[in-house]
Design a protein around this motif. Structure first.
Motif, short mmCIF file in Angstrom:
data_model
loop_
_atom_site.label_atom_id
_atom_site.label_comp_id
_atom_site.label_asym_id
_atom_site.label_seq_id
_atom_site.Cartn_x
_atom_site.Cartn_y
_atom_site.Cartn_z
N GLN A 238 0.80 -1.21 0.00
CA GLN A 238 0.00 0.00 0.00
C GLN A 238 0.84 1.27 0.00
OE1 GLN A 238 -2.42 -0.97 3.49
NE2 GLN A 238 -4.17 -1.06 2.11
N GLN A 239 1.79 1.35 0.94
CA GLN A 239 2.58 2.57 1.05
C GLN A 239 3.85 2.32 1.86
OE1 GLN A 239 0.57 5.58 3.35
NE2 GLN A 239 -0.26 4.08 4.76
N VAL A 240 4.84 3.17 1.62
CA VAL A 240 6.06 3.15 2.42
C VAL A 240 5.78 3.93 3.70
CG1 VAL A 240 8.44 3.96 2.55
CG2 VAL A 240 7.59 2.92 0.45
N LEU A 241 6.11 3.32 4.84
CA LEU A 241 5.89 3.97 6.14
C LEU A 241 7.11 4.74 6.62
CD1 LEU A 241 4.09 1.06 8.02
CD2 LEU A 241 3.07 3.22 7.29
N THR A 242 8.28 4.11 6.55
CA THR A 242 9.49 4.72 7.07
C THR A 242 10.69 3.90 6.64
OG1 THR A 242 10.51 5.63 9.09
CG2 THR A 242 9.49 3.45 9.29
N ALA A 243 11.87 4.39 6.96
CA ALA A 243 13.12 3.65 6.73
C ALA A 243 13.89 3.59 8.05
CB ALA A 243 13.95 4.32 5.65
N LEU A 244 14.55 2.46 8.28
CA LEU A 244 15.26 2.21 9.54
C LEU A 244 16.66 1.69 9.26
CD1 LEU A 244 12.37 0.06 10.99
CD2 LEU A 244 12.82 2.44 11.63
N ASN A 245 17.54 1.84 10.22
CA ASN A 245 18.86 1.22 10.17
C ASN A 245 18.84 -0.03 11.03
OD1 ASN A 245 20.66 3.17 8.72
ND2 ASN A 245 19.81 4.53 10.26
N ALA A 246 19.45 -1.09 10.54
CA ALA A 246 19.61 -2.33 11.32
C ALA A 246 21.08 -2.75 11.19
CB ALA A 246 18.70 -3.43 10.79
N TYR A 247 21.69 -3.01 12.33
CA TYR A 247 23.11 -3.34 12.36
C TYR A 247 23.31 -4.76 12.86
CZ TYR A 247 23.41 1.73 12.07
OH TYR A 247 23.27 3.04 11.67
N ASP A 248 24.14 -5.51 12.15
CA ASP A 248 24.52 -6.86 12.55
C ASP A 248 25.94 -6.78 13.08
OD1 ASP A 248 24.72 -9.63 12.88
OD2 ASP A 248 25.37 -9.92 10.81
N ARG A 249 26.10 -7.09 14.37
CA ARG A 249 27.41 -7.02 15.02
C ARG A 249 27.84 -8.40 15.51
NH1 ARG A 249 28.76 -1.73 15.70
NH2 ARG A 249 27.07 -0.24 15.57
N ASP A 250 29.14 -8.62 15.53
CA ASP A 250 29.66 -9.88 16.06
C ASP A 250 29.71 -9.83 17.58
OD1 ASP A 250 31.99 -8.49 16.80
OD2 ASP A 250 33.14 -9.22 15.09
N ALA A 251 30.18 -10.90 18.21
CA ALA A 251 30.21 -11.01 19.68
C ALA A 251 31.06 -9.90 20.32
CB ALA A 251 30.73 -12.38 20.09
N GLN A 252 32.02 -9.37 19.59
CA GLN A 252 32.88 -8.31 20.12
C GLN A 252 32.31 -6.92 19.83
OE1 GLN A 252 34.25 -10.92 18.15
NE2 GLN A 252 34.58 -11.97 20.10
N GLY A 253 31.18 -6.86 19.17
CA GLY A 253 30.54 -5.58 18.87
C GLY A 253 30.98 -4.95 17.56
N GLU A 254 31.81 -5.66 16.80
CA GLU A 254 32.26 -5.13 15.51
C GLU A 254 31.13 -5.24 14.48
OE1 GLU A 254 35.26 -3.67 14.62
OE2 GLU A 254 35.58 -3.67 16.79
N LEU A 255 30.98 -4.19 13.72
CA LEU A 255 29.93 -4.15 12.71
C LEU A 255 30.26 -5.10 11.55
CD1 LEU A 255 27.30 -2.77 11.84
CD2 LEU A 255 28.70 -1.03 10.73
N ARG A 256 29.33 -6.05 11.28
CA ARG A 256 29.49 -6.97 10.16
C ARG A 256 28.71 -6.49 8.94
NH1 ARG A 256 28.70 -12.65 13.35
NH2 ARG A 256 26.72 -11.65 13.78
N GLN A 257 27.46 -6.06 9.20
CA GLN A 257 26.62 -5.61 8.10
C GLN A 257 25.72 -4.48 8.57
OE1 GLN A 257 24.75 -9.38 6.85
NE2 GLN A 257 25.77 -9.06 4.90
N HIS A 258 25.38 -3.62 7.64
CA HIS A 258 24.47 -2.50 7.89
C HIS A 258 23.35 -2.61 6.87
CE1 HIS A 258 23.88 2.16 7.58
NE2 HIS A 258 22.82 1.56 8.06
N PHE A 259 22.13 -2.73 7.36
CA PHE A 259 20.96 -2.83 6.49
C PHE A 259 20.15 -1.54 6.59
CE2 PHE A 259 21.97 -7.15 7.70
CZ PHE A 259 21.88 -7.85 6.51
N ILE A 260 19.61 -1.10 5.48
CA ILE A 260 18.61 -0.04 5.48
C ILE A 260 17.29 -0.74 5.20
CG2 ILE A 260 17.76 2.06 4.37
CD1 ILE A 260 20.72 2.63 3.66
N LEU A 261 16.41 -0.75 6.19
CA LEU A 261 15.12 -1.44 6.08
C LEU A 261 14.03 -0.43 5.74
CD1 LEU A 261 15.26 -3.63 9.32
CD2 LEU A 261 15.98 -4.26 7.00
N VAL A 262 13.36 -0.64 4.63
CA VAL A 262 12.25 0.20 4.25
C VAL A 262 10.97 -0.54 4.62
CG1 VAL A 262 11.08 1.39 2.36
CG2 VAL A 262 13.59 1.22 2.38
N ALA A 263 10.19 0.08 5.51
CA ALA A 263 8.94 -0.53 5.98
C ALA A 263 7.82 -0.21 4.99
CB ALA A 263 8.59 0.00 7.36
#
Length: 151
Positions: A74-99
């Motif tokens: 129907q429509q785009v609501l918003t966009a969000l950031n989602a971060y995938d980090r390893d056990a040490q907190g290091e960033l593995r992946q960064h996703f931009i999620l469009v709702a």
């Protein structure tokens, strides 16, 4: 003057993905994630966009692949950031999620693809602490409910 497009493929970039936000009556469709980010947390069905696919097409496809439920974007609501980090907190992946808000067409949820579980949940369940939710799920659900009321 436009900045030149970088051809350095070794530099990590955010990954475009969608989430399908589907409310039916007083229930919302959620899945428990099987893969990072947010393994074991409840959120909206979704995933990476395919090359050449529109936001709406991606949301409808991911909705069906993860739950077997058919919907109409129907429509785009918003966009969000989602971060995938390893056990040490290091960033593995960064996703931009469009709702993308979708309207239910048919089907009952059955977990598939990278969803561990899938089901309809009363909206009040999102606020009572019984489900371990991914970040921003409650806020996006409230946006969808508000948009549904307005439309």
């Amino acid at each position: 003057m436009q900045a030149p497009v970088s051809t350095d493929s070794s530099k990590p970039i955010p990954i475009a993905a969608v989430i399908a936000v589907l409310i039916r009556g007083d229930e919302i469709l959620l899945v428990s994630r099987k893969n990072p980010p947010d393994v074991g947390l409840w959120g909206f069905p979704g995933g990476k966009m395919e090359f050449g696919e529109s936001l709406e097409q991606a949301a409808v496809r991911e909705l069906f692949e993860e739950t077997g439920v058919r919907g109409v974007a129907q429509q785009v609501l918003t966009a969000l950031n989602a971060y995938d980090r390893d056990a040490q907190g290091e960033l593995r992946q960064h996703f931009i999620l469009v709702a993308v808000q979708c309207a239910w067409q048919s089907g009952e949820p059955v977990a598939a693809d990278d969803a561990e579980e899938a089901g309809w949940f009363r909206l009040q369940t999102l606020t009572d602490g019984t489900l371990a939710l991914s970040q921003d799920v409650l806020e996006v659900a409230q946006m969808a409910l508000q948009a549904q009321i307005i439309n």
